[in-house]
Design a protein around this motif. Sequence first.
Motif, mmCIF file in Angstrom:
data_model
loop_
_atom_site.group_PDB
_atom_site.id
_atom_site.type_symbol
_atom_site.label_atom_id
_atom_site.label_comp_id
_atom_site.label_asym_id
_atom_site.label_seq_id
_atom_site.Cartn_x
_atom_site.Cartn_y
_atom_site.Cartn_z
ATOM 1 N N SER A 160 0.808 -1.227 0.000
ATOM 2 C CA SER A 160 0.000 0.000 0.000
ATOM 3 C C SER A 160 0.835 1.268 0.000
ATOM 4 C CB SER A 160 -0.931 0.005 1.221
ATOM 5 O OG SER A 160 -1.863 -1.040 1.150
ATOM 6 N N ASP A 161 2.075 1.185 0.462
ATOM 7 C CA ASP A 161 2.928 2.383 0.505
ATOM 8 C C ASP A 161 3.786 2.542 -0.744
ATOM 9 O OD1 ASP A 161 4.676 0.297 0.917
ATOM 10 O OD2 ASP A 161 5.540 1.089 2.779
ATOM 11 N N ASP A 177 -1.356 -6.351 2.813
ATOM 12 C CA ASP A 177 0.078 -6.127 2.650
ATOM 13 C C ASP A 177 0.938 -7.199 3.310
ATOM 14 O OD1 ASP A 177 -0.165 -3.654 1.254
ATOM 15 O OD2 ASP A 177 -0.655 -2.667 3.142
ATOM 16 N N SER A 502 -3.187 5.715 4.255
ATOM 17 C CA SER A 502 -2.487 6.192 5.445
ATOM 18 C C SER A 502 -2.525 5.153 6.563
ATOM 19 C CB SER A 502 -3.133 7.499 5.915
ATOM 20 O OG SER A 502 -2.574 7.923 7.135
ATOM 21 N N THR A 505 -0.235 2.229 5.607
ATOM 22 C CA THR A 505 1.183 2.613 5.674
ATOM 23 C C THR A 505 1.676 2.643 7.114
ATOM 24 O OG1 THR A 505 1.029 3.884 3.625
ATOM 25 C CG2 THR A 505 2.846 4.435 5.108
ATOM 26 N N ASP A 509 4.753 0.382 8.564
ATOM 27 C CA ASP A 509 5.916 0.955 9.275
ATOM 28 C C ASP A 509 6.114 0.282 10.623
ATOM 29 O OD1 ASP A 509 6.337 2.680 7.170
ATOM 30 O OD2 ASP A 509 5.347 4.406 8.124
#
Length: 582
Positions: A160-161, A177, A502, A505, A509
């Motif tokens: 997605s990022d 993901d 968002s 992501t 992370d």
Amino acid sequence: MCAEKNSKSGPRILAESPICDTFEGRHPSPAEKEWAEKTLLPALEKAPEQPIGARSGVNLEGNGDARFTTISGMPVRRLYTQADLPEDWSAEKYLGFPGHSPYTRGIHASGYRGKLWTMRQFSGFASPEETNQRYKYLLSHGGGGLSVAFDLPTLMGFDSDAVESEGEVGKCGVAIDSLEDMEILFNGIDLEKTTVSMTINSPASVLWAMYLVVAEKQGADWKKVSGTIQNDILKEYIAQKEYIYPPAPSMRLVIDTFEFGTHFTPKFNTISISGYHIREAGSTALQELAFTIYDGVEYVEWARRRGLNIDEFGPRLSFFFNSHNDFFEEIAKFRASRKIWCQLMKDRFDAKNARTWLMRFHTQTAGVSLTAQQPLNNIARTAIQALAAVLGGTQSLHTDSYDEALALPTEDAARIALRTQQVIAYESGVAQTVDPLGGSYFVERLTLDMERGYPQREIAEAAYQYQRAVENKEKLIVGANEFVIEETPPKILYIDHREVASHQTKKLDALKARRSNEEVKRSLDALKKAAAQDPVVKADGRMSDANTMPYIIDAVRAYATVGEICNALREVYGTYEEVSVT
């Protein structure tokens, strides 16, 4: 040739009359001939037949009389009798019985009396958290199985990022993901008891690995887990275009799943050979049938070249068909497909296991038939298409929601789609007897035509001809090109892809910060090494050491992402760019 018939004005040649087709290429009985000449002809002279749609193009014969065709353009006679079947036709010779070769009448001897088809609603949108709630909603309202729709980045093997994912995260399906997302997606859903289909192709082995690891974490026995991965890369090159790698390595990955599934997941279908998207791209029903079966043959050929035993992997091959608006044409297509596949498995591939002869298929109603205009009309279209699928003997069914021409379905629309199946199952009576249209002269003739009956250019031409007929009102679509009204658009499901991106992501992370990145690198390096080797089945029948599935599973367990795993394979195989078709 047609016979002559006297009239008040003198001799008349029936070749010039609208009943000529009663005689051409047929052997009507004396009673049918008498009916045609004494009852039908006077009726047509008094009130000529009128086409359904404009008097032009496909709706007119060369002599100016009305012409009637299926949605695929196949001619339809006004009446079907014994004269339309082969002279040696008998139910025993051409039909057989349900649950018995060649399975024209269905693969189960008792039809749906023992077990209804699986009511499997296709769903996925935005984040795994939101889709998980929709799944629980569908199951609580009587859904019998789940079908996962993934977003475009996932389908193309991007996280997605990734830059390539911008603007598409969560829009046409759920964003997945990593293993963490798959765990969220099926949180609270028992995967040993719930059959799940996943519409994923190029990264199919990656998403399947994630699914199996989630099942493992739930304590499920892989040998009891059932479901399907679409995994049909050939139709991507023909119709849908969601491919990553060149054809040969893509096929190698597919056969890796066949081999792995044979050893570890005997109840899971490792492919759903799909005509659905070929039909959605504009093919006719006959083209859909022909291309789908040809693709199936190609998968079997590749698996046999690998050294796999057809009677071991063959029973887990499944199919996926479209059910369009032309009720009888679709039923005939389903019946013919079973017969053709059975004959191919027995005659061409010498399969001995009776389960290998079975064509088991999922059906989805025709998304391409849905209109944005007067969308509630789509409920009726879907009901007719679903009924055709059931009368054709489908094993599972997805009914489209009425608002899907506008957006992903709302909860209310999804519930109505499910209720449509339930009304057919519990109220219509069609599940009480097997193949109730078997023996119909029309259905049997259509089935034979399908049985005895090209890639992108042919599909494009069929799509063009149909679109032209729609634009000329030779084919009518209620609410779109006829019976049009001013209307207020319905409320639709809105996906804020920026918010979903968002959210995804941030999860990525956090995942990369807490996982062992050294373990991720080790597992990806091992995968690349295996992918670069030629897999060979061992003499003792054990799985090839170069089969990529165990290495993909190791990477998934290490929480490598979809993008990382697909990028590792991109390094080995490269990517595919389509050759232009002129």
